[in-house]
Design a protein around this motif. Structure first.
Motif, mmCIF file in Angstrom:
data_model
loop_
_atom_site.group_PDB
_atom_site.id
_atom_site.type_symbol
_atom_site.label_atom_id
_atom_site.label_comp_id
_atom_site.label_asym_id
_atom_site.label_seq_id
_atom_site.Cartn_x
_atom_site.Cartn_y
_atom_site.Cartn_z
ATOM 1 N N SER A 1 6.525 5.401 -1.344
ATOM 2 C CA SER A 1 5.892 5.930 -2.545
ATOM 3 C C SER A 1 6.928 6.437 -3.537
ATOM 4 O O SER A 1 6.772 6.311 -4.746
ATOM 5 C CB SER A 1 4.931 7.059 -2.184
ATOM 6 N N ALA A 2 8.019 7.024 -3.007
ATOM 7 C CA ALA A 2 9.100 7.471 -3.889
ATOM 8 C C ALA A 2 9.735 6.275 -4.592
ATOM 9 O O ALA A 2 10.062 6.330 -5.778
ATOM 10 C CB ALA A 2 10.151 8.235 -3.088
ATOM 11 N N LYS A 3 9.866 5.177 -3.860
ATOM 12 C CA LYS A 3 10.397 3.953 -4.473
ATOM 13 C C LYS A 3 9.432 3.409 -5.517
ATOM 14 O O LYS A 3 9.842 2.880 -6.552
ATOM 15 C CB LYS A 3 10.646 2.895 -3.407
ATOM 16 N N GLY A 4 8.131 3.538 -5.220
ATOM 17 C CA GLY A 4 7.121 3.030 -6.159
ATOM 18 C C GLY A 4 6.788 3.991 -7.268
ATOM 19 O O GLY A 4 6.039 3.653 -8.177
ATOM 20 N N GLY A 5 7.299 5.225 -7.188
ATOM 21 C CA GLY A 5 7.066 6.199 -8.239
ATOM 22 C C GLY A 5 5.686 6.768 -8.265
ATOM 23 O O GLY A 5 5.172 7.151 -9.321
ATOM 24 N N ARG A 6 5.034 6.888 -7.102
ATOM 25 C CA ARG A 6 3.666 7.404 -7.087
ATOM 26 C C ARG A 6 3.438 8.263 -5.864
ATOM 27 O O ARG A 6 3.887 7.941 -4.773
ATOM 28 C CB ARG A 6 2.634 6.252 -7.075
ATOM 29 N N TRP B 1 4.973 6.732 10.374
ATOM 30 C CA TRP B 1 4.418 6.197 9.142
ATOM 31 C C TRP B 1 4.391 7.186 7.978
ATOM 32 O O TRP B 1 4.697 6.810 6.844
ATOM 33 C CB TRP B 1 3.023 5.634 9.382
ATOM 34 N N PRO B 2 4.038 8.482 8.195
ATOM 35 C CA PRO B 2 4.056 9.408 7.044
ATOM 36 C C PRO B 2 5.411 9.446 6.334
ATOM 37 O O PRO B 2 5.468 9.482 5.101
ATOM 38 C CB PRO B 2 3.703 10.757 7.681
ATOM 39 N N LYS B 3 6.504 9.422 7.107
ATOM 40 C CA LYS B 3 7.829 9.423 6.484
ATOM 41 C C LYS B 3 8.069 8.121 5.728
ATOM 42 O O LYS B 3 8.589 8.133 4.597
ATOM 43 C CB LYS B 3 8.903 9.585 7.559
ATOM 44 N N VAL B 4 7.689 6.999 6.357
ATOM 45 C CA VAL B 4 7.872 5.702 5.702
ATOM 46 C C VAL B 4 7.050 5.632 4.425
ATOM 47 O O VAL B 4 7.512 5.148 3.386
ATOM 48 C CB VAL B 4 7.492 4.566 6.669
ATOM 49 N N GLU B 5 5.803 6.135 4.492
ATOM 50 C CA GLU B 5 4.927 6.089 3.330
ATOM 51 C C GLU B 5 5.480 6.916 2.177
ATOM 52 O O GLU B 5 5.441 6.501 1.020
ATOM 53 C CB GLU B 5 3.530 6.574 3.716
ATOM 54 N N ARG B 6 6.016 8.101 2.508
ATOM 55 C CA ARG B 6 6.604 8.935 1.449
ATOM 56 C C ARG B 6 7.816 8.243 0.829
ATOM 57 O O ARG B 6 8.025 8.301 -0.391
ATOM 58 C CB ARG B 6 6.991 10.296 2.020
ATOM 59 N N TRP B 7 8.608 7.572 1.665
ATOM 60 C CA TRP B 7 9.783 6.875 1.143
ATOM 61 C C TRP B 7 9.369 5.718 0.247
ATOM 62 O O TRP B 7 9.927 5.528 -0.847
ATOM 63 C CB TRP B 7 10.629 6.369 2.312
ATOM 64 N N GLY C 1 0.810 -1.207 0.000
ATOM 65 C CA GLY C 1 0.000 0.000 0.000
ATOM 66 C C GLY C 1 0.845 1.259 0.000
ATOM 67 O O GLY C 1 0.525 2.241 -0.677
ATOM 68 N N GLY C 2 1.944 1.239 0.754
ATOM 69 C CA GLY C 2 2.844 2.386 0.742
ATOM 70 C C GLY C 2 3.589 2.526 -0.567
ATOM 71 O O GLY C 2 3.796 3.635 -1.068
ATOM 72 N N LEU C 3 3.981 1.395 -1.170
ATOM 73 C CA LEU C 3 4.727 1.442 -2.429
ATOM 74 C C LEU C 3 3.912 2.024 -3.575
ATOM 75 O O LEU C 3 4.419 2.810 -4.374
ATOM 76 C CB LEU C 3 5.205 0.030 -2.804
ATOM 77 N N ILE C 4 2.649 1.623 -3.670
ATOM 78 C CA ILE C 4 1.828 2.070 -4.793
ATOM 79 C C ILE C 4 0.921 3.236 -4.417
ATOM 80 O O ILE C 4 0.172 3.728 -5.259
ATOM 81 C CB ILE C 4 0.977 0.919 -5.354
#
Length: 249
Positions: free
Chosen positions: A238-243, A230-236, A178-181
């Motif tokens: 998402s950056a890896k997932g490109g979204r 979690w917000p920091k982890v999610e942004r990281w 969920g964080g990746l995409i």
């Protein structure tokens, strides 16, 4: 009316009227098939209450009508009834595959899980295809696909410790994906499942331990810390997932 509002440029109103019109299609299909002599298990109300393979005709008619309506109007809100009908179809397919009188709860769980995964794959492909439009056509597919997969998975939780651990790992994987995409619905349901496993550990594994209160407090403090980070982890992720996650489900 929806088509007229669309041509006037009132897109939100067009999506609402289009959604309502599609929501009426199952009832119209039920009445037409009933008049033609179709044998259903009950009144139309049962369509929303009872899993029955005989409802699949109504669901397929609704999906065909939705395809035509979306081709004409193309408003994301109109995908809501499509997602609901697909959710119903997944459950009814399981019953239809088992056959009347031979319905197996475990078979239904397997089919519902598989259908939920198929909906999630369709949501991902639809999102990639429509990303350039900046309109979220896959929003409702993500929600109901997750509900279908996670609901069947949760109802099948094994009583063994290995089964509970496997369930927890799948839910943790949903959080990461969920964080990746950038789809928070996966993270939310994954968090529910992970919380159940933590409760299971407290209630079963550490229930007779002197360290039980300490373990509970440590788990609670750990969850609070994870929530703050979690917000920091999610942004990281998402950056890896490109979204971006700003407008995600």
């Amino acid at each position: 009316v929806a088509d007229y509002l669309k041509r006037k440029g009132w897109r939100i109103a067009a999506g609402i009227f289009g959604c309502v019109s599609l929501a009426l299609v199952p009832m119209a299909a039920y009445l037409a098939l009933k008049a033609a002599g179709a044998d259903f298990s009950g009144s139309y109300r049962a369509f929303h209450q009872i899993i029955d393979g005989r409802w699949m005709t109504i669901e397929l008619v609704t999906l065909a009508a939705a395809a035509g309506a979306l081709w004409r109007i193309r408003e994301p809100f109109m995908v809501l009834p499509v997602a609901v009908v697909l959710w119903y179809l997944g459950m009814d397919l399981a019953q239809g595959a088992a056959g009347n009188g031979a319905f197996s709860y475990q078979v239904a769980q397997r089919y519902t899980q598989a259908f939920g995964l198929a909906m999630l794959c369709a949501a991902y492909l639809l999102e990639r295809r429509t990303r350039q439009t900046l309109r979220d056509y896959s929003f409702w597919l993500w929600i109901f696909g997750t509900m279908s997969f996670w609901g069947a998975l949760s109802s099948e939780r094994s009583g063994s410790e290995w089964g509970a651990l496997g369930y927890a790992l799948i839910n943790m994987g949903m959080i990461v994906v969920g964080g990746l995409i950038g789809r928070r619905v996966l993270a939310v349901f994954g968090a529910f499942g992970s919380a159940w496993y933590l409760w299971h550990l407290c209630d079963k594994v550490f229930a007779d331990s002197v360290a039980f209160p300490v373990v509970v407090m440590a788990l609670g403090a750990g969850l609070v810390w994870v929530a703050t980070q979690w917000p920091k982890v999610e942004r990281w992720l998402s950056a890896k997932g490109g979204r971006s996650v700003q407008a995600s489900t």
